[in-house]
Design a protein around this motif. Structure first.
Motif, PDB file in Angstrom:
ATOM      1  N   ALA A 222      10.770  -6.905 -10.001  1.00  0.00           N
ATOM      2  CA  ALA A 222      11.143  -5.419  -9.436  1.00  0.00           C
ATOM      3  C   ALA A 222      10.083  -5.045  -8.416  1.00  0.00           C
ATOM      4  CB  ALA A 222      11.475  -4.293 -10.426  1.00  0.00           C
ATOM      5  N   GLY A 223       8.862  -5.241  -8.965  1.00  0.00           N
ATOM      6  CA  GLY A 223       7.880  -4.762  -7.956  1.00  0.00           C
ATOM      7  C   GLY A 223       7.944  -5.836  -6.793  1.00  0.00           C
ATOM      8  N   ALA A 224       8.006  -7.191  -7.088  1.00  0.00           N
ATOM      9  CA  ALA A 224       7.832  -7.977  -5.887  1.00  0.00           C
ATOM     10  C   ALA A 224       8.975  -7.943  -4.842  1.00  0.00           C
ATOM     11  CB  ALA A 224       8.082  -9.649  -6.358  1.00  0.00           C
ATOM     12  N   LEU A 225      10.390  -7.402  -5.258  1.00  0.00           N
ATOM     13  CA  LEU A 225      11.590  -7.136  -4.631  1.00  0.00           C
ATOM     14  C   LEU A 225      11.251  -6.068  -3.680  1.00  0.00           C
ATOM     15  CD1 LEU A 225      14.416  -7.847  -7.056  1.00  0.00           C
ATOM     16  CD2 LEU A 225      14.223  -8.924  -4.755  1.00  0.00           C
ATOM     17  N   LEU A 226      10.651  -4.996  -4.338  1.00  0.00           N
ATOM     18  CA  LEU A 226      10.325  -3.829  -3.680  1.00  0.00           C
ATOM     19  C   LEU A 226       9.464  -3.837  -2.557  1.00  0.00           C
ATOM     20  CD1 LEU A 226      10.877  -1.232  -6.479  1.00  0.00           C
ATOM     21  CD2 LEU A 226      12.421  -1.592  -4.636  1.00  0.00           C
ATOM     22  N   ASP A 227       8.211  -4.647  -2.883  1.00  0.00           N
ATOM     23  CA  ASP A 227       7.142  -5.003  -1.848  1.00  0.00           C
ATOM     24  C   ASP A 227       7.804  -5.407  -0.646  1.00  0.00           C
ATOM     25  OD1 ASP A 227       4.362  -5.495  -1.263  1.00  0.00           O
ATOM     26  OD2 ASP A 227       5.014  -7.530  -1.070  1.00  0.00           O
ATOM     27  N   ARG A 228       8.772  -6.002  -0.535  1.00  0.00           N
ATOM     28  CA  ARG A 228       9.593  -6.565   0.532  1.00  0.00           C
ATOM     29  C   ARG A 228      10.371  -5.647   1.010  1.00  0.00           C
ATOM     30  NH1 ARG A 228       6.928 -10.127  -2.312  1.00  0.00           N
ATOM     31  NH2 ARG A 228       6.144 -11.933  -1.380  1.00  0.00           N
ATOM     32  N   ALA A 259      16.285  11.743  -7.395  1.00  0.00           N
ATOM     33  CA  ALA A 259      14.865  12.066  -6.949  1.00  0.00           C
ATOM     34  C   ALA A 259      14.235  10.955  -6.557  1.00  0.00           C
ATOM     35  CB  ALA A 259      14.127  12.451  -8.498  1.00  0.00           C
ATOM     36  N   ALA A 260      13.165  11.227  -5.763  1.00  0.00           N
ATOM     37  CA  ALA A 260      12.330  10.191  -5.018  1.00  0.00           C
ATOM     38  C   ALA A 260      11.462   9.446  -6.071  1.00  0.00           C
ATOM     39  CB  ALA A 260      11.490  10.745  -3.842  1.00  0.00           C
ATOM     40  N   ALA A 261      11.528   8.340  -6.186  1.00  0.00           N
ATOM     41  CA  ALA A 261      10.939   7.705  -7.166  1.00  0.00           C
ATOM     42  C   ALA A 261       9.634   6.784  -6.493  1.00  0.00           C
ATOM     43  CB  ALA A 261      11.711   6.507  -7.935  1.00  0.00           C
ATOM     44  N   THR A 262       8.528   6.752  -7.098  1.00  0.00           N
ATOM     45  CA  THR A 262       7.286   5.684  -6.648  1.00  0.00           C
ATOM     46  C   THR A 262       7.622   4.497  -6.799  1.00  0.00           C
ATOM     47  OG1 THR A 262       5.799   7.696  -7.122  1.00  0.00           O
ATOM     48  CG2 THR A 262       4.837   5.685  -6.748  1.00  0.00           C
ATOM     49  N   PRO A 263       7.713   3.661  -5.941  1.00  0.00           N
ATOM     50  CA  PRO A 263       8.009   2.030  -6.074  1.00  0.00           C
ATOM     51  C   PRO A 263       6.617   1.626  -7.013  1.00  0.00           C
ATOM     52  CG  PRO A 263       7.338   2.534  -3.894  1.00  0.00           C
ATOM     53  CD  PRO A 263       7.541   3.754  -4.597  1.00  0.00           C
ATOM     54  N   PRO A 264       6.931   0.574  -7.678  1.00  0.00           N
ATOM     55  CA  PRO A 264       5.907  -0.293  -8.494  1.00  0.00           C
ATOM     56  C   PRO A 264       4.576  -0.680  -7.618  1.00  0.00           C
ATOM     57  CG  PRO A 264       8.180  -1.003  -9.062  1.00  0.00           C
ATOM     58  CD  PRO A 264       8.249  -0.018  -7.752  1.00  0.00           C
ATOM     59  N   PRO A 265       3.639  -1.016  -7.961  1.00  0.00           N
ATOM     60  CA  PRO A 265       2.491  -1.600  -7.166  1.00  0.00           C
ATOM     61  C   PRO A 265       3.164  -2.543  -6.199  1.00  0.00           C
ATOM     62  CG  PRO A 265       1.791  -1.023  -9.543  1.00  0.00           C
ATOM     63  CD  PRO A 265       3.204  -1.044  -9.632  1.00  0.00           C
ATOM     64  N   ARG A 266       2.347  -2.662  -5.054  1.00  0.00           N
ATOM     65  CA  ARG A 266       2.722  -4.073  -4.380  1.00  0.00           C
ATOM     66  C   ARG A 266       2.127  -5.148  -4.952  1.00  0.00           C
ATOM     67  NH1 ARG A 266       4.577  -2.479   0.743  1.00  0.00           N
ATOM     68  NH2 ARG A 266       3.653  -4.159   1.736  1.00  0.00           N
ATOM     69  N   ARG A 267       3.120  -6.373  -4.994  1.00  0.00           N
ATOM     70  CA  ARG A 267       2.586  -7.705  -5.443  1.00  0.00           C
ATOM     71  C   ARG A 267       2.976  -8.519  -4.349  1.00  0.00           C
ATOM     72  NH1 ARG A 267       4.406  -5.179  -9.963  1.00  0.00           N
ATOM     73  NH2 ARG A 267       2.906  -4.761 -11.798  1.00  0.00           N
ATOM     74  N   ARG A 268       1.863  -9.796  -4.338  1.00  0.00           N
ATOM     75  CA  ARG A 268       2.164 -10.542  -3.267  1.00  0.00           C
ATOM     76  C   ARG A 268       2.817 -11.869  -4.210  1.00  0.00           C
ATOM     77  NH1 ARG A 268       3.929  -8.843   1.543  1.00  0.00           N
ATOM     78  NH2 ARG A 268       2.547  -7.451   2.193  1.00  0.00           N
TER      79      ARG A 268
END
Length: 276
Positions: A222-228, A259-268
């Motif tokens: 999920a974090g990798a998806l949201l990163d992009r 509610a606005a949610a904070t996305p997970p940390p960005r990962r590459r």
């Protein structure tokens, strides 16, 4: 019956047949009568002849493109009831219909409760894109992941990813409505990564970004998806209730605001594959 040289009108008819211009052939006699009565000038008649033919061909092109893009149910922006969703900025939606987000290869997120109009808006914008000559493909997340999983089993995943990277706009509907199959998150990531900064997307979801780890069964994926998907993104939140259930609103609990949610940390990098 005359055996002499064909008249100019007969010659025009033959040319229209040879050029496969059926609409022009159909209205030719009507335009000639208008010319004879002085209701049209010669250039106006030519313009009307070509305009009718162009409209016919454009209609056929749009119908074929809608079918190819799997847009079988047509929705329009004019058919959307903005008065029922006062939280939605009508001008902002019509600005998106200018399609600049497609040219910028951005991702448009439409978030809200079931029935609030996300799919309607996604399809309406996709229809506008087709009319403007952009290539479009529509699918639900469940259908998309199932197709990618099948391609992986058959050894054709690379070809399927290439196919899904061709449309200028990819619409993925219903993220979060159904559980994603094991490994589905990784497959979706591969598509998102392949389209990243190369093609626009519209995503609809009833889940906040902070819930995507649950949606895909893996917070790393999920974090990798949201990163992009959030790097070049436009986020539209619809706070209203279900339009489909408006006549039974008194029987339903109040909708929970998105509610606005904070996305997970960005990962590459590519996330690790889930164990099978």
């Amino acid at each position: 019956m005359s055996t002499g040289a064909p008249t100019t009108l007969e010659s025009i008819r033959r040319h229209l047949v040879g050029l496969k211009m059926p609409r022009s052939l159909e209205i030719l006699d009507q335009l000639m009568r208008q010319l004879e009565r002085g209701e049209l000038a010669a250039l106006e008649a030519i313009d009307a002849l070509l305009a009718e033919e162009h409209a016919l061909r454009e209609g056929r092109r749009i119908q074929a493109a809608l079918k190819m893009g799997r847009l079988t149910t047509i929705k329009t922006l004019d058919g959307f009831d903005f008065s029922f969703q006062p939280s939605l900025d009508r001008e902002r939606i019509f600005a998106l219909a200018e399609l600049d987000f497609i040219d910028r290869h951005e991702v448009l997120h439409l978030l809200g409760q079931p029935g609030c109009g996300k799919t309607h808006l996604a399809i309406a914008l996709a229809v506008e894109a087709v009319k403007a000559g952009r290539s479009v493909y529509f699918t639900t997340l469940a259908e998309l992941v199932a197709a990618l999983a099948k391609a992986e089993r058959q050894g054709t995943l690379r070809e399927r990813l290439r196919f899904l990277c061709r449309p200028q706009l990819l619409v993925v509907d219903e993220i979060g409505y159904l559980p994603v199959i094991q490994g589905g998150g990784n497959l979706f990531f591969q598509l998102v990564n392949a389209r990243y900064e190369r093609g626009a997307m519209i995503l609809t979801s009833n889940r906040n970004f902070g819930e995507w780890g649950e949606v895909f069964g893996d917070p790393v994926v999920a974090g990798a998806l949201l990163d992009r998907l959030l790097h070049h993104a436009v986020v539209v939140r619809i706070e209203g209730a279900s339009y489909r259930l408006r006549q039974h609103a008194d029987l339903l609990p109040d909708p929970v605001p998105a509610a606005a949610a904070t996305p997970p940390p960005r990962r590459r990098g590519r996330p690790p594959k889930n164990p099978r």
